[in-house]
Design a protein around this motif. Structure first.
Motif, mmCIF file in Angstrom:
data_model
loop_
_atom_site.group_PDB
_atom_site.id
_atom_site.type_symbol
_atom_site.label_atom_id
_atom_site.label_comp_id
_atom_site.label_asym_id
_atom_site.label_seq_id
_atom_site.Cartn_x
_atom_site.Cartn_y
_atom_site.Cartn_z
ATOM 1 N N SER A 1 -33.608 31.301 76.289
ATOM 2 C CA SER A 1 -33.141 32.277 75.307
ATOM 3 C C SER A 1 -34.161 32.513 74.204
ATOM 4 N N PRO B 1 -38.968 34.832 86.855
ATOM 5 C CA PRO B 1 -39.122 33.796 85.862
ATOM 6 C C PRO B 1 -40.332 32.933 86.158
ATOM 7 N N ALA C 1 -37.522 31.844 74.493
ATOM 8 C CA ALA C 1 -38.876 32.046 75.016
ATOM 9 C C ALA C 1 -39.223 33.530 74.991
ATOM 10 N N PRO C 2 -40.497 33.880 74.901
ATOM 11 C CA PRO C 2 -40.882 35.295 74.902
ATOM 12 C C PRO C 2 -40.568 35.953 76.243
ATOM 13 N N ARG C 3 -40.244 37.241 76.178
ATOM 14 C CA ARG C 3 -39.991 38.003 77.403
ATOM 15 C C ARG C 3 -41.318 38.386 78.056
ATOM 16 N N ARG C 4 -41.317 38.377 79.373
ATOM 17 C CA ARG C 4 -42.486 38.828 80.131
ATOM 18 C C ARG C 4 -42.103 40.099 80.883
ATOM 19 N N GLY D 1 -33.811 30.712 84.840
ATOM 20 C CA GLY D 1 -34.312 31.565 83.781
ATOM 21 C C GLY D 1 -33.472 32.801 83.581
ATOM 22 N N PHE E 1 -37.778 42.636 82.850
ATOM 23 C CA PHE E 1 -38.389 41.502 82.163
ATOM 24 C C PHE E 1 -37.787 40.195 82.659
ATOM 25 N N THR E 2 -38.497 39.117 82.403
ATOM 26 C CA THR E 2 -37.995 37.773 82.666
ATOM 27 C C THR E 2 -38.294 36.913 81.444
ATOM 28 N N ALA E 3 -37.586 35.807 81.323
ATOM 29 C CA ALA E 3 -37.840 34.824 80.271
ATOM 30 C C ALA E 3 -37.389 33.467 80.779
ATOM 31 N N GLU E 4 -38.011 32.416 80.287
ATOM 32 C CA GLU E 4 -37.680 31.068 80.742
ATOM 33 C C GLU E 4 -36.464 30.491 80.028
ATOM 34 N N ASP F 1 -29.206 41.461 80.443
ATOM 35 C CA ASP F 1 -29.855 40.414 81.227
ATOM 36 C C ASP F 1 -28.830 39.513 81.887
#
Length: 308
Positions: A271, A94, A273-276, A299, A266-269, A238
């Motif tokens: 619900s 995150p 926020a865009p996934r990275r 995250g 993937f991670t996201a900050e 997730d």
């Protein structure tokens, strides 16, 4: 910054000893021992009274909210975590989060989340250190149902802690609040017993009561299963982290030999926020992929896949 670090810095900057701080709190009618103050600034326990923390802000001459704002969540920011994504996956985790972000923002419907967990006893949650969480998510061959097995290792950072609260998204919710598909059930509980269980609109929140009351430094292991349940998530799984965890591992098992074309960590900050993406994960001959992340602070960490 976490509460313990912020308090430690404020104490050092003030030049006051813990005994002087204890004395000044006492003059305000607030009784806190030197040992407790020491535990707070070392992160071994957390204060439960906002009145005491507000008084500390005045005594230490820091701006109002400097410490009290850190009480709501044990980890108000997300920091990069090192992740081993299957075989040869890149590091990741995150990314930096907004200071004001709360646990509610990790869920698609924050109000529903707050309503469910508000019915449960979370008094010990901020005094539990999550040492490890291991998830095994199994998707059936027809891609119509799933099961989840979880093992969590916890350590008490205070006394008299007898339970932990867990929250999962178990199905896609409908606008009228009903959960879609076959709702998941809590089963396979080991080394603890179920407490209160609340479920609504695709969310499930429940208490796991330890087999003994924990004192500071004690550890507990809890295991449980959810499912089988219909209507799996849209090609992803997730884990949402309102509390820090030192070690997280997720395994996705595709049953029946029907494998996806690609898997990604993937991670996201939050619900919304865009996934990275962290990189592609290897799906082995066992029909599984995994992701491992260390020192997750806040995250969402997960795995998503694409079918042929």
């Amino acid at each position: 910054m976490e509460f313990a670090g912020a308090l430690r810095q404020a104490v050092q900057a003030s030049g006051l000893t813990l005994e002087r701080i204890r004395h000044r709190l006492g003059r305000r009618g607030l009784t806190v021992s030197v040992a407790t103050l020491s535990y707070w600034q070392r992160g071994r326990s957390r204060p439960r009274s906002r009145t005491v923390v507000a008084a500390l802000e005045e005594i230490l001459q820091v701006p109002a909210g400097t410490l009290t704002e850190l009480l709501d969540d044990p980890a108000p920011t997300a920091v990069p975590a090192r992740a081993a994504a299957g075989r040869g996956g890149p590091p990741g985790g995150p990314g930096p989060g907004d200071r004001g972000r709360t646990a509610r923002d990790l869920w698609p419907d924050p109000e529903r989340y707050a309503g469910l967990v508000g019915q449960l006893d979370r008094s010990g949650d901020h005094r539990l250190e999550r040492l490890s969480i291991h998830d095994v998510y199994r998707l059936d061959e027809a891609r119509r149902s799933w099961t989840l097995s979880v093992r969590t290792v916890l350590r008490a950072a205070g006394d008299d802690i007898d339970r932990v609260v867990c929250v999962h998204q178990t199905a896609a919710g409908h606008e009228d609040g009903r959960a879609g598909g076959g709702a998941a059930a809590l089963a396979g509980v080991r080394y603890c017993r179920p407490g209160r269980v609340r479920a609504e609109g695709g969310l499930m929140a429940f208490e796991l009561v330890f087999d003994r009351v924990l004192a500071a430094g004690d550890t507990a292991v809890v295991e449980y299963e959810l499912g089988p349940a219909g209507e799996p998530p849209s090609d992803s799984y997730d884990r949402r982290f309102p509390h820090p965890v030192r070690d997280y591992v997720a395994i996705i098992q595709f049953d029946g030999g029907r494998l996806p074309a690609r898997c990604y960590g993937f991670t996201a900050e939050s619900s919304h926020a865009p996934r990275r993406r962290l990189g592609e994960l290897w799906v082995g001959t066992s029909g599984s992929a995994n992701i491992a992340a260390g020192s997750v602070r806040r995250g969402i960490v997960g795995i998503e896949w694409e079918w042929h």
